[in-house]
Design a protein around this motif. Sequence first.
Motif, PDB file in Angstrom:
ATOM      1  N   PHE A  66       0.859  -1.182   0.000  1.00 31.90           N
ATOM      2  CA  PHE A  66       0.000   0.000   0.000  1.00 31.90           C
ATOM      3  C   PHE A  66       0.898   1.235   0.000  1.00 31.90           C
ATOM      4  O   PHE A  66       1.875   1.299   0.754  1.00 31.90           O
ATOM      5  CB  PHE A  66      -0.882   0.021   1.251  1.00 31.90           C
ATOM      6  CG  PHE A  66      -2.001  -0.968   1.219  1.00 31.90           C
ATOM      7  CD1 PHE A  66      -3.251  -0.614   0.725  1.00 31.90           C
ATOM      8  CD2 PHE A  66      -1.815  -2.259   1.679  1.00 31.90           C
ATOM      9  CE1 PHE A  66      -4.293  -1.534   0.691  1.00 31.90           C
ATOM     10  CE2 PHE A  66      -2.844  -3.184   1.660  1.00 31.90           C
ATOM     11  CZ  PHE A  66      -4.092  -2.818   1.160  1.00 31.90           C
ATOM     12  N   SER A  67       0.559   2.205  -0.830  1.00 37.43           N
ATOM     13  CA  SER A  67       1.319   3.448  -0.872  1.00 37.43           C
ATOM     14  C   SER A  67       0.365   4.627  -1.059  1.00 37.43           C
ATOM     15  O   SER A  67      -0.746   4.468  -1.564  1.00 37.43           O
ATOM     16  CB  SER A  67       2.339   3.414  -2.010  1.00 37.43           C
ATOM     17  OG  SER A  67       1.685   3.227  -3.253  1.00 37.43           O
ATOM     18  N   GLY A  76      -2.736   3.487  -3.228  1.00 33.33           N
ATOM     19  CA  GLY A  76      -2.636   2.477  -4.263  1.00 33.33           C
ATOM     20  C   GLY A  76      -2.111   1.183  -3.668  1.00 33.33           C
ATOM     21  O   GLY A  76      -1.401   1.188  -2.665  1.00 33.33           O
ATOM     22  N   LEU A  77      -2.468   0.071  -4.285  1.00 33.96           N
ATOM     23  CA  LEU A  77      -1.991  -1.246  -3.882  1.00 33.96           C
ATOM     24  C   LEU A  77      -1.464  -1.955  -5.118  1.00 33.96           C
ATOM     25  O   LEU A  77      -2.189  -2.119  -6.108  1.00 33.96           O
ATOM     26  CB  LEU A  77      -3.130  -2.056  -3.255  1.00 33.96           C
ATOM     27  CG  LEU A  77      -2.818  -3.518  -2.907  1.00 33.96           C
ATOM     28  CD1 LEU A  77      -1.743  -3.598  -1.826  1.00 33.96           C
ATOM     29  CD2 LEU A  77      -4.086  -4.233  -2.449  1.00 33.96           C
ATOM     30  N   PRO A  82      -0.177   0.964  -9.380  1.00 33.05           N
ATOM     31  CA  PRO A  82      -1.102   0.226  -8.509  1.00 33.05           C
ATOM     32  C   PRO A  82      -2.161  -0.544  -9.296  1.00 33.05           C
ATOM     33  O   PRO A  82      -2.666  -0.057 -10.302  1.00 33.05           O
ATOM     34  CB  PRO A  82      -1.765   1.320  -7.670  1.00 33.05           C
ATOM     35  CG  PRO A  82      -0.893   2.521  -7.798  1.00 33.05           C
ATOM     36  CD  PRO A  82      -0.208   2.403  -9.127  1.00 33.05           C
ATOM     37  N   VAL A  83      -2.476  -1.720  -8.825  1.00 31.63           N
ATOM     38  CA  VAL A  83      -3.528  -2.551  -9.396  1.00 31.63           C
ATOM     39  C   VAL A  83      -4.885  -2.129  -8.833  1.00 31.63           C
ATOM     40  O   VAL A  83      -5.894  -2.182  -9.507  1.00 31.63           O
ATOM     41  CB  VAL A  83      -3.244  -4.042  -9.094  1.00 31.63           C
ATOM     42  CG1 VAL A  83      -4.389  -4.930  -9.536  1.00 31.63           C
ATOM     43  CG2 VAL A  83      -1.932  -4.465  -9.735  1.00 31.63           C
ATOM     44  N   ASP A 108     -11.709   3.067  -5.984  1.00 29.56           N
ATOM     45  CA  ASP A 108     -11.783   3.803  -7.246  1.00 29.56           C
ATOM     46  C   ASP A 108     -11.405   2.936  -8.443  1.00 29.56           C
ATOM     47  O   ASP A 108     -11.897   3.136  -9.538  1.00 29.56           O
ATOM     48  CB  ASP A 108     -10.859   5.024  -7.206  1.00 29.56           C
ATOM     49  CG  ASP A 108     -11.244   5.994  -6.107  1.00 29.56           C
ATOM     50  OD1 ASP A 108     -12.448   6.140  -5.833  1.00 29.56           O
ATOM     51  OD2 ASP A 108     -10.326   6.621  -5.528  1.00 29.56           O
ATOM     52  N   LYS A 109     -10.506   1.988  -8.234  1.00 26.39           N
ATOM     53  CA  LYS A 109     -10.031   1.122  -9.311  1.00 26.39           C
ATOM     54  C   LYS A 109      -9.794  -0.261  -8.733  1.00 26.39           C
ATOM     55  O   LYS A 109      -9.045  -0.399  -7.753  1.00 26.39           O
ATOM     56  CB  LYS A 109      -8.732   1.680  -9.897  1.00 26.39           C
ATOM     57  CG  LYS A 109      -8.080   0.796 -10.944  1.00 26.39           C
ATOM     58  CD  LYS A 109      -6.730   1.398 -11.372  1.00 26.39           C
ATOM     59  CE  LYS A 109      -5.935   0.394 -12.155  1.00 26.39           C
ATOM     60  NZ  LYS A 109      -4.577   0.870 -12.427  1.00 26.39           N
TER      61      LYS A 109
END
Length: 116
Positions: A62-63, A80-81, A88-89, A112-113
């Motif tokens: 995670f970032s 993001g992960l 990020p995925v 979100d994604k």
Amino acid sequence: MNDIVDSYLATWNATGEQQRSLLGQHWSPAVTYADPMAEVSGHDGMSALIDGAREQFPGFVFSQVGNVDAHHRQARFQWGLGPEGDEPVVVGFDVLVVDDSGKIADVRGFLDKVPG
């Protein structure tokens, strides 16, 4: 609030004793958490949720994505992960609220994604 977001993400990236230590240091014992896929409370609930995410996405981290927007005792930020250093995925947006002692007391998460 940047420090508490850093601690939040560090907790999601931690395992075992390090994760329990971060939960104790930075999260209220009565924390509540809700996102589209989960609703948990307390350190045990958070630990189980984090462990589940880590099992689903092994080796991912995670970032923080972008800046933290904060006022009073709340912050919102995008995360993001994905594989470290890669795009990020999964991307999400969380709002967290700290209690009077500065510990994370409530989190509302949005996705979100997500992978297809």
